[in-house]
Design an enzyme around this catalytic site. Structure first.
Site, PDB file in Angstrom:
ATOM      1  N   ASP A  99       0.794  -1.232   0.000  1.00 11.63           N
ATOM      2  CA  ASP A  99       0.000   0.000   0.000  1.00 11.63           C
ATOM      3  C   ASP A  99       0.827   1.282   0.000  1.00 11.63           C
ATOM      4  O   ASP A  99       0.354   2.329   0.410  1.00 11.63           O
ATOM      5  CB  ASP A  99      -0.910  -0.006   1.234  1.00 11.63           C
ATOM      6  CG  ASP A  99      -0.117  -0.156   2.533  1.00 11.63           C
ATOM      7  OD1 ASP A  99       1.112   0.007   2.496  1.00 11.63           O
ATOM      8  OD2 ASP A  99      -0.736  -0.424   3.576  1.00 11.63           O
ATOM      9  N   GLU A 121      -1.142  -8.872  -1.517  1.00 10.00           N
ATOM     10  CA  GLU A 121      -1.706  -8.299  -0.274  1.00 10.00           C
ATOM     11  C   GLU A 121      -2.828  -7.311  -0.630  1.00 10.00           C
ATOM     12  O   GLU A 121      -2.917  -6.199  -0.099  1.00 10.00           O
ATOM     13  CB  GLU A 121      -0.637  -7.611   0.579  1.00 10.00           C
ATOM     14  CG  GLU A 121      -0.951  -7.553   2.060  1.00 10.00           C
ATOM     15  CD  GLU A 121       0.088  -6.755   2.852  1.00 10.00           C
ATOM     16  OE1 GLU A 121       0.210  -5.543   2.644  1.00 10.00           O
ATOM     17  OE2 GLU A 121       0.778  -7.367   3.669  1.00 10.00           O
ATOM     18  N   GLU A 135      -2.145   5.147   3.156  1.00  7.20           N
ATOM     19  CA  GLU A 135      -2.159   3.754   2.686  1.00  7.20           C
ATOM     20  C   GLU A 135      -3.553   3.237   2.337  1.00  7.20           C
ATOM     21  O   GLU A 135      -3.705   2.424   1.421  1.00  7.20           O
ATOM     22  CB  GLU A 135      -1.501   2.839   3.719  1.00  7.20           C
ATOM     23  CG  GLU A 135      -0.005   3.047   3.887  1.00  7.20           C
ATOM     24  CD  GLU A 135       0.357   4.222   4.781  1.00  7.20           C
ATOM     25  OE1 GLU A 135      -0.553   4.819   5.403  1.00  7.20           O
ATOM     26  OE2 GLU A 135       1.547   4.570   4.847  1.00  7.20           O
ATOM     27  N   HIS A 212       5.638   4.741  13.521  1.00  5.67           N
ATOM     28  CA  HIS A 212       6.129   5.635  12.460  1.00  5.67           C
ATOM     29  C   HIS A 212       5.036   6.191  11.567  1.00  5.67           C
ATOM     30  O   HIS A 212       5.312   6.936  10.619  1.00  5.67           O
ATOM     31  CB  HIS A 212       7.128   4.887  11.573  1.00  5.67           C
ATOM     32  CG  HIS A 212       6.483   3.795  10.747  1.00  5.67           C
ATOM     33  ND1 HIS A 212       5.855   4.051   9.557  1.00  5.67           N
ATOM     34  CD2 HIS A 212       6.358   2.472  10.950  1.00  5.67           C
ATOM     35  CE1 HIS A 212       5.376   2.917   9.062  1.00  5.67           C
ATOM     36  NE2 HIS A 212       5.661   1.946   9.889  1.00  5.67           N
ATOM     37  N   ARG A 214       2.316   8.123   9.436  1.00  9.18           N
ATOM     38  CA  ARG A 214       2.136   9.553   9.163  1.00  9.18           C
ATOM     39  C   ARG A 214       0.969  10.148   9.945  1.00  9.18           C
ATOM     40  O   ARG A 214       1.058  11.273  10.430  1.00  9.18           O
ATOM     41  CB  ARG A 214       1.874   9.778   7.669  1.00  9.18           C
ATOM     42  CG  ARG A 214       3.141   9.901   6.871  1.00  9.18           C
ATOM     43  CD  ARG A 214       2.883   9.911   5.374  1.00  9.18           C
ATOM     44  NE  ARG A 214       4.122   9.591   4.691  1.00  9.18           N
ATOM     45  CZ  ARG A 214       4.922  10.491   4.130  1.00  9.18           C
ATOM     46  NH1 ARG A 214       4.597  11.762   4.130  1.00  9.18           N
ATOM     47  NH2 ARG A 214       6.033  10.110   3.546  1.00  9.18           N
ATOM     48  N   HIS A 245      12.425   4.517  13.317  1.00 10.85           N
ATOM     49  CA  HIS A 245      12.312   4.665  11.857  1.00 10.85           C
ATOM     50  C   HIS A 245      13.136   5.884  11.399  1.00 10.85           C
ATOM     51  O   HIS A 245      13.263   6.864  12.136  1.00 10.85           O
ATOM     52  CB  HIS A 245      10.829   4.866  11.540  1.00 10.85           C
ATOM     53  CG  HIS A 245      10.465   4.747  10.093  1.00 10.85           C
ATOM     54  ND1 HIS A 245      10.750   5.720   9.169  1.00 10.85           N
ATOM     55  CD2 HIS A 245       9.809   3.770   9.406  1.00 10.85           C
ATOM     56  CE1 HIS A 245      10.294   5.355   7.982  1.00 10.85           C
ATOM     57  NE2 HIS A 245       9.721   4.173   8.105  1.00 10.85           N
TER      58      HIS A 245
END
Ligand code: UD1
Ligand code: UDP
Length: 386
Positions: A99, A121, A135, A212, A214, A245
Protein backbone atom coordinates in the site's frame (compact mmCIF):
# COMPACT_ATOMS: atom_id res chain seq x y z
CA UNK A 1 7.74 -20.49 -26.50
CA UNK A 2 8.68 -16.91 -25.59
CA UNK A 3 9.18 -16.64 -21.85
CA UNK A 4 6.88 -14.12 -20.18
CA UNK A 5 8.72 -11.27 -18.51
CA UNK A 6 7.54 -10.61 -14.95
CA UNK A 7 8.59 -7.32 -13.35
CA UNK A 8 8.49 -7.23 -9.56
CA UNK A 9 8.66 -3.81 -7.93
CA UNK A 10 9.57 -2.79 -4.39
CA UNK A 11 10.20 0.57 -2.76
CA UNK A 12 10.25 0.32 1.02
CA UNK A 13 11.40 -2.02 3.79
CA UNK A 14 8.10 -3.89 4.23
CA UNK A 15 7.63 -4.40 0.49
CA UNK A 16 11.11 -5.92 0.20
CA UNK A 17 10.52 -8.24 3.17
CA UNK A 18 7.23 -9.46 1.74
CA UNK A 19 8.46 -9.62 -1.89
CA UNK A 20 11.71 -11.45 -1.12
CA UNK A 21 10.12 -14.93 -0.88
CA UNK A 22 8.09 -14.19 -4.02
CA UNK A 23 11.25 -13.26 -5.93
CA UNK A 24 12.89 -16.52 -4.75
CA UNK A 25 9.88 -18.57 -5.82
CA UNK A 26 9.58 -16.86 -9.22
CA UNK A 27 13.29 -17.26 -9.91
CA UNK A 28 12.91 -21.02 -9.55
CA UNK A 29 10.47 -21.10 -12.47
CA UNK A 30 12.98 -20.20 -15.19
CA UNK A 31 11.48 -22.60 -17.73
CA UNK A 32 8.37 -20.43 -18.04
CA UNK A 33 9.19 -16.91 -16.87
CA UNK A 34 11.94 -14.33 -16.60
CA UNK A 35 11.88 -12.26 -13.40
CA UNK A 36 13.07 -8.66 -13.36
CA UNK A 37 13.41 -6.92 -9.98
CA UNK A 38 12.87 -3.16 -9.98
CA UNK A 39 13.63 -1.13 -6.84
CA UNK A 40 12.23 2.39 -6.74
CA UNK A 41 14.27 2.85 -3.54
CA UNK A 42 11.54 5.02 -2.06
CA UNK A 43 13.51 3.95 1.02
CA UNK A 44 17.28 3.80 0.62
CA UNK A 45 19.00 2.47 3.75
CA UNK A 46 16.00 0.51 5.05
CA UNK A 47 15.45 -1.13 1.66
CA UNK A 48 19.14 -1.98 1.28
CA UNK A 49 19.13 -3.64 4.72
CA UNK A 50 16.51 -6.10 3.47
CA UNK A 51 17.98 -6.61 0.01
CA UNK A 52 21.37 -7.46 1.44
CA UNK A 53 19.91 -9.88 4.02
CA UNK A 54 18.01 -11.76 1.30
CA UNK A 55 20.84 -11.43 -1.26
CA UNK A 56 18.63 -9.71 -3.79
CA UNK A 57 20.32 -7.40 -6.29
CA UNK A 58 17.72 -5.38 -8.21
CA UNK A 59 18.08 -5.46 -11.99
CA UNK A 60 17.06 -1.79 -11.99
CA UNK A 61 17.41 0.65 -9.09
CA UNK A 62 15.73 4.03 -9.54
CA UNK A 63 17.30 5.44 -6.36
CA UNK A 64 14.56 7.99 -5.89
CA UNK A 65 14.44 8.61 -2.12
CA UNK A 66 14.98 12.23 -1.05
CA UNK A 67 15.36 13.47 2.54
CA UNK A 68 11.97 14.27 4.11
CA UNK A 69 10.23 13.65 0.78
CA UNK A 70 6.64 14.71 0.24
CA UNK A 71 4.00 12.48 -1.29
CA UNK A 72 3.33 14.47 -4.47
CA UNK A 73 7.01 14.81 -5.43
CA UNK A 74 7.59 11.15 -4.64
CA UNK A 75 4.60 10.14 -6.78
CA UNK A 76 5.84 12.27 -9.71
CA UNK A 77 9.31 10.72 -9.52
CA UNK A 78 7.89 7.17 -9.54
CA UNK A 79 5.57 7.97 -12.47
CA UNK A 80 8.30 9.59 -14.57
CA UNK A 81 10.93 6.97 -13.95
CA UNK A 82 8.51 4.07 -14.33
CA UNK A 83 7.31 5.37 -17.70
CA UNK A 84 10.86 5.04 -18.99
CA UNK A 85 11.66 1.82 -17.13
CA UNK A 86 8.53 -0.03 -18.23
CA UNK A 87 8.96 1.19 -21.80
CA UNK A 88 12.55 -0.10 -21.84
CA UNK A 89 11.91 -3.42 -20.04
CA UNK A 90 8.53 -4.16 -21.67
CA UNK A 91 7.34 -6.60 -19.01
CA UNK A 92 4.26 -8.75 -19.63
CA UNK A 93 3.12 -8.21 -16.05
CA UNK A 94 3.98 -5.94 -13.09
CA UNK A 95 3.73 -7.33 -9.56
CA UNK A 96 3.24 -4.84 -6.73
CA UNK A 97 2.90 -5.54 -2.99
CA UNK A 98 1.04 -3.62 -0.34
CA UNK A 99 0.00 0.00 0.00
CA UNK A 100 2.90 2.39 -0.41
CA UNK A 101 3.27 5.27 -2.84
CA UNK A 102 5.55 3.02 -4.90
CA UNK A 103 2.64 0.57 -5.26
CA UNK A 104 0.06 3.17 -6.21
CA UNK A 105 2.25 5.17 -8.61
CA UNK A 106 3.84 2.12 -10.27
CA UNK A 107 0.35 0.70 -10.81
CA UNK A 108 -0.73 3.91 -12.56
CA UNK A 109 2.40 3.87 -14.72
CA UNK A 110 1.80 0.24 -15.72
CA UNK A 111 -1.91 0.84 -16.35
CA UNK A 112 -1.18 3.75 -18.71
CA UNK A 113 1.10 1.43 -20.67
CA UNK A 114 -1.53 -1.35 -20.60
CA UNK A 115 0.73 -3.67 -18.63
CA UNK A 116 -1.38 -5.94 -16.39
CA UNK A 117 -0.87 -5.38 -12.67
CA UNK A 118 -0.92 -8.16 -10.09
CA UNK A 119 -1.46 -6.88 -6.57
CA UNK A 120 -0.08 -8.92 -3.68
CA UNK A 121 -1.71 -8.30 -0.27
CA UNK A 122 -4.81 -6.92 -1.97
CA UNK A 123 -8.09 -6.15 -0.24
CA UNK A 124 -7.02 -4.89 3.19
CA UNK A 125 -9.40 -2.13 4.21
CA UNK A 126 -9.93 0.03 7.27
CA UNK A 127 -12.91 1.67 5.47
CA UNK A 128 -11.67 5.11 6.67
CA UNK A 129 -10.09 7.10 3.86
CA UNK A 130 -7.57 8.96 6.04
CA UNK A 131 -6.59 6.08 8.30
CA UNK A 132 -3.99 4.77 7.72
CA UNK A 133 -2.87 7.74 5.65
CA UNK A 134 -2.17 7.56 2.76
CA UNK A 135 -2.16 3.75 2.69
CA UNK A 136 -5.94 3.17 2.75
CA UNK A 137 -6.27 5.28 -0.41
CA UNK A 138 -3.15 3.80 -2.04
CA UNK A 139 -4.55 0.33 -1.59
CA UNK A 140 -8.00 1.18 -2.93
CA UNK A 141 -6.46 2.97 -5.93
CA UNK A 142 -4.21 0.01 -6.67
CA UNK A 143 -7.26 -2.28 -6.64
CA UNK A 144 -8.92 -0.21 -9.37
CA UNK A 145 -5.83 -0.59 -11.58
CA UNK A 146 -5.20 -4.26 -10.85
CA UNK A 147 -6.05 -7.24 -13.06
CA UNK A 148 -5.26 -10.08 -10.62
CA UNK A 149 -5.87 -9.53 -6.91
CA UNK A 150 -3.96 -11.73 -4.47
CA UNK A 151 -5.78 -11.46 -1.18
CA UNK A 152 -3.89 -12.72 1.89
CA UNK A 153 -7.03 -13.84 3.75
CA UNK A 154 -10.69 -14.58 3.02
CA UNK A 155 -11.62 -11.35 4.81
CA UNK A 156 -9.51 -9.37 2.32
CA UNK A 157 -11.22 -11.24 -0.53
CA UNK A 158 -14.60 -10.30 0.91
CA UNK A 159 -13.61 -6.62 0.94
CA UNK A 160 -12.72 -6.84 -2.76
CA UNK A 161 -15.98 -8.62 -3.63
CA UNK A 162 -17.89 -5.89 -1.79
CA UNK A 163 -16.26 -3.35 -4.11
CA UNK A 164 -17.53 -5.20 -7.16
CA UNK A 165 -14.29 -6.92 -8.16
CA UNK A 166 -15.04 -10.15 -10.03
CA UNK A 167 -14.47 -13.31 -8.00
CA UNK A 168 -12.63 -14.99 -10.87
CA UNK A 169 -9.88 -12.35 -10.55
CA UNK A 170 -9.31 -12.81 -6.79
CA UNK A 171 -7.16 -15.55 -5.24
CA UNK A 172 -6.48 -16.14 -1.54
CA UNK A 173 -2.79 -16.90 -1.02
CA UNK A 174 -1.93 -16.16 2.64
CA UNK A 175 0.47 -13.36 3.50
CA UNK A 176 4.01 -13.73 2.17
CA UNK A 177 5.37 -12.23 5.40
CA UNK A 178 4.84 -15.63 7.02
CA UNK A 179 7.06 -17.18 4.32
CA UNK A 180 9.75 -14.53 4.90
CA UNK A 181 9.65 -15.15 8.63
CA UNK A 182 9.84 -18.90 8.41
CA UNK A 183 12.86 -18.78 6.09
CA UNK A 184 14.77 -16.59 8.54
CA UNK A 185 13.59 -18.19 11.76
CA UNK A 186 15.16 -21.43 10.50
CA UNK A 187 18.45 -19.72 9.54
CA UNK A 188 21.42 -19.44 11.93
CA UNK A 189 21.61 -16.15 13.86
CA UNK A 190 24.55 -14.84 15.84
CA UNK A 191 23.41 -12.47 18.59
CA UNK A 192 26.99 -11.40 19.29
CA UNK A 193 27.51 -10.34 15.67
CA UNK A 194 24.20 -8.49 15.60
CA UNK A 195 23.47 -4.82 16.34
CA UNK A 196 21.68 -6.06 19.48
CA UNK A 197 24.79 -7.33 21.23
CA UNK A 198 24.98 -4.44 23.71
CA UNK A 199 21.37 -4.74 24.87
CA UNK A 200 20.82 -6.63 28.12
CA UNK A 201 17.70 -8.30 26.86
CA UNK A 202 17.65 -11.30 29.20
CA UNK A 203 17.82 -9.16 32.35
CA UNK A 204 14.47 -7.48 31.69
CA UNK A 205 10.95 -7.99 30.46
CA UNK A 206 11.25 -6.34 27.06
CA UNK A 207 8.56 -4.19 25.50
CA UNK A 208 9.36 -3.89 21.81
CA UNK A 209 7.98 -0.72 20.23
CA UNK A 210 7.76 0.60 16.70
CA UNK A 211 5.79 3.67 15.65
CA UNK A 212 6.13 5.64 12.46
CA UNK A 213 2.73 6.20 10.84
CA UNK A 214 2.14 9.55 9.16
CA UNK A 215 -1.29 9.98 10.77
CA UNK A 216 0.30 9.65 14.24
CA UNK A 217 3.16 12.11 13.72
CA UNK A 218 3.20 15.00 16.18
CA UNK A 219 0.87 14.87 19.18
CA UNK A 220 -0.09 11.19 18.98
CA UNK A 221 3.52 10.05 18.77
CA UNK A 222 4.35 12.35 21.68
CA UNK A 223 1.55 10.73 23.72
CA UNK A 224 3.01 7.31 23.02
CA UNK A 225 6.50 8.42 24.07
CA UNK A 226 5.21 9.89 27.37
CA UNK A 227 3.41 6.60 28.09
CA UNK A 228 6.59 4.58 27.51
CA UNK A 229 8.54 6.88 29.81
CA UNK A 230 5.96 6.36 32.55
CA UNK A 231 5.93 2.57 32.10
CA UNK A 232 9.68 2.16 32.69
CA UNK A 233 9.39 4.37 35.77
CA UNK A 234 6.55 2.24 37.20
CA UNK A 235 8.09 -1.17 36.36
CA UNK A 236 11.80 -1.43 37.26
CA UNK A 237 12.16 -4.87 35.60
CA UNK A 238 10.90 -3.56 32.25
CA UNK A 239 12.99 -2.31 29.36
CA UNK A 240 11.66 -0.63 26.22
CA UNK A 241 13.48 -1.35 22.96
CA UNK A 242 12.47 1.00 20.17
CA UNK A 243 14.17 0.81 16.74
CA UNK A 244 13.45 4.32 15.47
CA UNK A 245 12.31 4.66 11.86
CA UNK A 246 14.54 6.93 9.69
CA UNK A 247 11.72 9.37 8.87
CA UNK A 248 13.06 12.65 10.37
CA UNK A 249 9.57 13.57 11.60
CA UNK A 250 9.49 10.41 13.70
CA UNK A 251 13.05 10.77 15.00
CA UNK A 252 12.68 14.35 16.17
CA UNK A 253 9.76 13.57 18.52
CA UNK A 254 11.08 10.26 19.80
CA UNK A 255 14.58 11.56 20.51
CA UNK A 256 13.25 14.69 22.20
CA UNK A 257 11.18 12.71 24.74
CA UNK A 258 12.96 9.40 25.16
CA UNK A 259 16.72 10.00 24.71
CA UNK A 260 18.51 9.49 28.01
CA UNK A 261 15.55 7.78 29.70
CA UNK A 262 16.82 4.88 31.79
CA UNK A 263 15.84 1.45 30.38
CA UNK A 264 14.63 2.90 27.08
CA UNK A 265 16.91 1.76 24.27
CA UNK A 266 16.42 3.86 21.17
CA UNK A 267 18.24 2.01 18.44
CA UNK A 268 18.67 2.40 14.69
CA UNK A 269 16.40 0.28 12.45
CA UNK A 270 17.83 -3.23 12.63
CA UNK A 271 18.09 -5.85 9.92
CA UNK A 272 15.06 -8.12 9.67
CA UNK A 273 16.75 -11.13 11.23
CA UNK A 274 17.72 -9.08 14.30
CA UNK A 275 14.21 -7.68 14.47
CA UNK A 276 12.76 -11.20 14.45
CA UNK A 277 15.12 -12.05 17.32
CA UNK A 278 13.87 -8.97 19.19
CA UNK A 279 10.25 -9.97 18.63
CA UNK A 280 10.93 -13.52 19.80
CA UNK A 281 12.54 -12.21 22.98
CA UNK A 282 9.98 -9.52 23.69
CA UNK A 283 7.38 -9.88 26.42
CA UNK A 284 4.91 -7.52 24.72
CA UNK A 285 4.92 -5.85 21.29
CA UNK A 286 3.51 -2.34 20.91
CA UNK A 287 3.29 -1.01 17.36
CA UNK A 288 1.50 0.98 14.69
CA UNK A 289 3.25 -0.98 11.93
CA UNK A 290 1.26 -3.03 9.45
CA UNK A 291 3.77 -5.86 9.06
CA UNK A 292 4.46 -6.20 12.78
CA UNK A 293 0.72 -6.75 13.34
CA UNK A 294 1.01 -9.83 11.13
CA UNK A 295 4.24 -11.07 12.67
CA UNK A 296 3.51 -10.80 16.40
CA UNK A 297 0.74 -13.45 16.38
CA UNK A 298 3.02 -15.81 14.43
CA UNK A 299 5.53 -15.48 17.27
CA UNK A 300 2.79 -15.81 19.89
CA UNK A 301 3.38 -12.40 21.45
CA UNK A 302 0.59 -10.19 22.83
CA UNK A 303 0.20 -7.20 20.57
CA UNK A 304 -1.03 -3.69 21.38
CA UNK A 305 -1.79 -1.64 18.29
CA UNK A 306 -1.23 2.12 18.49
CA UNK A 307 -4.04 2.96 16.08
CA UNK A 308 -7.73 3.82 16.23
CA UNK A 309 -8.59 1.14 13.72
CA UNK A 310 -6.83 -1.40 11.57
CA UNK A 311 -7.05 -2.76 8.06
CA UNK A 312 -5.72 -6.06 9.49
CA UNK A 313 -8.47 -7.06 11.94
CA UNK A 314 -7.75 -10.81 11.78
CA UNK A 315 -5.52 -10.80 14.89
CA UNK A 316 -7.96 -8.60 16.79
CA UNK A 317 -10.89 -10.84 15.80
CA UNK A 318 -8.96 -13.84 17.16
CA UNK A 319 -8.29 -12.02 20.46
CA UNK A 320 -4.54 -11.83 19.78
CA UNK A 321 -4.26 -8.05 19.60
CA UNK A 322 -5.92 -4.97 21.05
CA UNK A 323 -6.43 -1.74 19.14
CA UNK A 324 -5.59 0.78 21.85
CA UNK A 325 -5.17 4.14 20.07
CA UNK A 326 -2.66 6.72 21.20
CA UNK A 327 -3.94 8.26 24.42
CA UNK A 328 -1.16 8.27 27.03
CA UNK A 329 -3.41 6.95 29.80
CA UNK A 330 -4.81 4.10 27.73
CA UNK A 331 -1.36 2.99 26.60
CA UNK A 332 -0.14 3.00 30.21
CA UNK A 333 -3.14 1.04 31.47
CA UNK A 334 -3.10 -1.57 28.67
CA UNK A 335 0.63 -2.23 29.02
CA UNK A 336 0.31 -2.33 32.83
CA UNK A 337 -2.49 -4.89 32.57
CA UNK A 338 -0.35 -7.24 30.49
CA UNK A 339 2.60 -6.77 32.87
CA UNK A 340 0.57 -7.59 35.97
CA UNK A 341 -2.21 -9.99 34.93
CA UNK A 342 -0.98 -13.31 33.61
CA UNK A 343 -4.49 -14.43 32.65
CA UNK A 344 -4.94 -11.34 30.45
CA UNK A 345 -1.47 -11.99 28.99
CA UNK A 346 -2.09 -15.68 28.21
CA UNK A 347 -5.49 -14.95 26.68
CA UNK A 348 -3.71 -13.04 23.88
CA UNK A 349 -1.64 -15.98 22.68
CA UNK A 350 -3.01 -18.12 19.85
CA UNK A 351 -2.28 -19.21 16.32
CA UNK A 352 -1.48 -16.92 13.45
CA UNK A 353 -4.43 -16.15 11.12
CA UNK A 354 -2.40 -14.50 8.34
CA UNK A 355 -0.75 -17.32 6.43
CA UNK A 356 0.78 -20.79 6.36
CA UNK A 357 4.22 -20.06 4.86
CA UNK A 358 3.19 -21.21 1.35
CA UNK A 359 1.95 -17.92 -0.14
CA UNK A 360 4.95 -17.35 -2.44
CA UNK A 361 4.76 -20.89 -3.78
CA UNK A 362 1.08 -20.29 -4.65
CA UNK A 363 1.91 -16.95 -6.27
CA UNK A 364 4.70 -18.43 -8.43
CA UNK A 365 2.39 -21.27 -9.50
CA UNK A 366 -0.31 -18.76 -10.41
CA UNK A 367 2.11 -16.65 -12.46
CA UNK A 368 3.36 -19.69 -14.35
CA UNK A 369 -0.20 -20.82 -15.10
CA UNK A 370 -0.92 -17.28 -16.34
CA UNK A 371 2.19 -17.44 -18.55
CA UNK A 372 0.99 -20.78 -19.96
CA UNK A 373 -2.54 -19.49 -20.41
CA UNK A 374 -3.93 -22.14 -18.04
CA UNK A 375 -7.20 -21.59 -16.20
CA UNK A 376 -8.07 -21.25 -13.40
CA UNK A 377 -4.88 -19.48 -12.36
CA UNK A 378 -4.99 -21.16 -8.96
CA UNK A 379 -7.03 -24.28 -8.29
CA UNK A 380 -9.56 -23.60 -5.50
CA UNK A 381 -8.14 -26.47 -3.41
CA UNK A 382 -4.72 -24.79 -3.54
CA UNK A 383 -5.88 -21.48 -2.06
CA UNK A 384 -5.07 -20.53 1.52
CA UNK A 385 -7.95 -21.15 3.90
CA UNK A 386 -8.00 -18.40 6.48
C1 UD1 B 1 6.66 4.59 3.90
C2 UD1 B 1 5.28 4.25 3.38
C3 UD1 B 1 4.46 3.58 4.47
C4 UD1 B 1 5.19 2.40 5.06
C5 UD1 B 1 6.58 2.82 5.50
C6 UD1 B 1 7.36 1.61 5.92
C7 UD1 B 1 4.23 5.77 1.78
C8 UD1 B 1 3.50 7.03 1.58
N1 UD1 B 1 4.59 5.49 3.03
O1 UD1 B 1 6.53 5.56 4.93
O2 UD1 B 1 3.25 3.12 3.91
O3 UD1 B 1 4.48 1.95 6.17
O4 UD1 B 1 7.28 3.43 4.40
O5 UD1 B 1 8.46 1.97 6.70
O6 UD1 B 1 4.50 5.07 0.84
N2 UD1 B 1 14.13 7.67 5.22
C9 UD1 B 1 15.50 7.51 5.17
N3 UD1 B 1 16.00 6.29 4.84
C10 UD1 B 1 15.21 5.21 4.61
C11 UD1 B 1 13.82 5.37 4.70
C12 UD1 B 1 13.30 6.62 4.99
O7 UD1 B 1 16.26 8.44 5.39
O8 UD1 B 1 15.74 4.13 4.34
C13 UD1 B 1 13.58 9.01 5.54
C14 UD1 B 1 13.78 9.99 4.38
O9 UD1 B 1 14.02 11.27 4.89
C15 UD1 B 1 12.41 9.93 3.68
C16 UD1 B 1 11.50 9.80 4.87
O10 UD1 B 1 12.18 8.92 5.76
O11 UD1 B 1 12.16 11.08 2.91
C17 UD1 B 1 10.12 9.29 4.58
O12 UD1 B 1 10.15 8.13 3.76
P1 UD1 B 1 8.79 7.70 2.97
O13 UD1 B 1 9.03 6.43 2.25
O14 UD1 B 1 8.28 8.83 2.16
O15 UD1 B 1 7.73 7.51 4.10
P2 UD1 B 1 7.69 6.53 5.34
O16 UD1 B 1 7.20 7.31 6.49
O17 UD1 B 1 9.00 5.83 5.43
N1 UDP C 1 11.37 -4.30 10.84
C1 UDP C 1 12.74 -4.51 10.67
N2 UDP C 1 13.61 -3.76 11.44
C2 UDP C 1 13.18 -2.84 12.32
C3 UDP C 1 11.79 -2.61 12.47
C4 UDP C 1 10.91 -3.35 11.70
O1 UDP C 1 13.15 -5.34 9.89
O2 UDP C 1 14.04 -2.21 12.96
C5 UDP C 1 10.43 -5.07 10.00
C6 UDP C 1 9.24 -5.68 10.68
O3 UDP C 1 9.53 -6.97 11.16
C7 UDP C 1 8.19 -5.73 9.59
C8 UDP C 1 8.55 -4.55 8.72
O4 UDP C 1 9.87 -4.15 9.09
O5 UDP C 1 8.33 -6.87 8.77
C9 UDP C 1 7.57 -3.45 9.00
O6 UDP C 1 8.00 -2.29 8.40
P1 UDP C 1 7.39 -0.90 8.76
O7 UDP C 1 6.86 -0.92 10.15
O8 UDP C 1 8.43 0.08 8.39
O9 UDP C 1 6.22 -0.75 7.70
P2 UDP C 1 4.69 -1.18 7.70
O10 UDP C 1 4.60 -2.64 7.89
O11 UDP C 1 4.02 -0.39 8.78
O12 UDP C 1 4.22 -0.74 6.37
Amino acid sequence: MNKKKIAVIMGTRPEAIKMAPVVYALKQRTADIETIVIATAQHRQMLDQVLSLFNIVPDIDLDLMRPDQNLNDLTCRVLQLMQKTLTDVKPDMLMVQGDTTTVFAASVAAFYLKIPVVHIEAGLRSHELYNPFPEEANRRLASVLTLIHLAPTSLAKKNLLNEGIKEENIFVTGNTVVDAMSTLLDAPFSFLDSPLKNLHLNQHRVILVTSHRRESLGEELRNTCFALKEIVQRFPDVMVVYPVHLNPNVRKTVMEILSDVERVALIEPVDYQSFLYLMRNAHIIVTDSGGVQEEAPTLKKPLLVLRKLTERPEAFNAGLSKIIGTSTNTIISEISLLLTDDKAYQSMIGSNPFGDGRASERIAELVVRWARNEMPLLLPENEFIG
